[in-house]
Design a protein around this motif. Structure first.
Motif, mmCIF file in Angstrom:
data_model
loop_
_atom_site.group_PDB
_atom_site.id
_atom_site.type_symbol
_atom_site.label_atom_id
_atom_site.label_comp_id
_atom_site.label_asym_id
_atom_site.label_seq_id
_atom_site.Cartn_x
_atom_site.Cartn_y
_atom_site.Cartn_z
ATOM 1 N N GLU A 133 23.821 51.751 53.443
ATOM 2 C CA GLU A 133 24.292 52.106 51.871
ATOM 3 C C GLU A 133 24.750 50.953 51.204
ATOM 4 N N PRO A 134 24.699 50.910 49.839
ATOM 5 C CA PRO A 134 25.326 49.837 49.086
ATOM 6 C C PRO A 134 26.871 49.587 49.265
ATOM 7 N N ALA A 135 27.388 48.640 48.873
ATOM 8 C CA ALA A 135 28.877 48.451 49.082
ATOM 9 C C ALA A 135 29.208 47.689 47.718
ATOM 10 N N VAL A 136 30.493 47.714 47.638
ATOM 11 C CA VAL A 136 31.191 47.258 46.433
ATOM 12 C C VAL A 136 32.334 46.637 46.811
ATOM 13 N N SER A 137 32.706 45.236 46.069
ATOM 14 C CA SER A 137 33.995 44.479 46.775
ATOM 15 C C SER A 137 34.303 43.869 45.657
ATOM 16 N N LEU A 138 35.775 43.541 45.606
ATOM 17 C CA LEU A 138 36.612 42.945 44.584
ATOM 18 C C LEU A 138 36.961 41.560 45.220
ATOM 19 N N HIS A 139 36.820 40.381 44.278
ATOM 20 C CA HIS A 139 37.194 39.180 44.779
ATOM 21 C C HIS A 139 38.241 38.546 43.799
ATOM 22 N N ILE A 140 39.535 37.951 44.363
ATOM 23 C CA ILE A 140 40.333 37.189 43.275
ATOM 24 C C ILE A 140 40.272 35.939 43.873
ATOM 25 N N TYR A 141 40.245 35.117 42.774
ATOM 26 C CA TYR A 141 40.305 33.521 43.287
ATOM 27 C C TYR A 141 41.238 32.906 42.475
ATOM 28 N N PHE A 142 42.052 32.032 43.265
ATOM 29 C CA PHE A 142 43.215 31.138 42.555
ATOM 30 C C PHE A 142 43.347 29.874 43.233
ATOM 31 N N PRO A 143 43.074 28.855 42.384
ATOM 32 C CA PRO A 143 42.566 28.822 40.908
ATOM 33 C C PRO A 143 41.367 29.505 40.829
ATOM 34 N N GLY A 144 40.753 29.743 39.488
ATOM 35 C CA GLY A 144 39.565 30.241 39.471
ATOM 36 C C GLY A 144 38.487 29.735 40.115
ATOM 37 N N LEU A 145 37.408 30.150 40.206
ATOM 38 C CA LEU A 145 36.423 29.548 41.220
ATOM 39 C C LEU A 145 35.658 28.788 40.172
ATOM 40 N N THR A 146 35.487 27.183 40.628
ATOM 41 C CA THR A 146 34.748 26.427 40.084
ATOM 42 C C THR A 146 33.578 25.980 40.781
#
Length: 181
Positions: A133-146
């Motif tokens: 089945e499809p999946a959905v995820s949330l990603h928080i990066y600190f500091p922002g992803l570079t």
């Protein structure tokens, strides 16, 4: 005629009457809490989700002081490849479906909806949708992803550990399992 400022005073001169400025997250726990609060607001993120059979779909959902929030979708079989996040720490939260995180020498974590993983800079992992089945995820990066350097696959890491290939594999710090998985 008297103005409101003359009658009531300048509200900016009376800070205790102003609502407090919302604090942005500054701890791992606060970022994990931010991820949970965004996950709970399904009406905000669910209409944005799209599925792409050729590559993982992603959308920057929010930015804040020193961090950014990304929404990703995964159809069955899609994966990230082994990678780290450069100088960024992060929180991965599964919103729908199931993802598998592969780490180190054969370590695997099955992440179902609500599961969170927190990681430090230099943490190497591979995330894949092994389900049907499809999946959905949330990603928080600190500091922002570079930066998102790619690494040899876990199979290549095992071959290296067994002495069957040449190459270097960076050491990766352990992850903190916040809500299970």
């Amino acid at each position: 005629m008297n103005s409101d400022v003359q009658i009531a005073g300048d509200p900016l001169a009376i800070p205790h009457l102003l609502p407090p400025a919302p604090a942005h997250p500054s701890t791992v726990s606060a970022f994990a809490g931010l991820a949970r609060s965004i996950a709970a607001d399904r009406a905000r993120w669910a209409p944005l989700v799209q599925y792409d059979a050729t590559s993982r779909w992603y959308h920057r959902l929010r930015t804040g002081p020193g961090y950014e929030v990304w929404l990703l979708s995964w159809v069955p079989g899609q994966g990230s490849g082994a990678h780290d996040h450069g100088a960024s720490s992060g929180v991965l939260t599964v919103l729908e479906g199931e993802l598998t995180e592969r780490v180190g020498h054969g370590g695997r974590h099955t992440l179902t909806a609500g599961a969170q993983r927190v990681f430090a800079p230099g943490y190497v992992h591979d995330v894949v949708n092994d389900s049907l089945e499809p999946a959905v995820s949330l990603h928080i990066y600190f500091p922002g992803l570079t930066d998102m350097p790619m690494h040899p696959s876990q199979d290549a890491v095992r071959e290296l550990a067994e002495g069957r290939t040449n190459g270097l594999v960076p050491d990766a710090p352990d992850t903190l399992d916040v809500l299970g998985g």
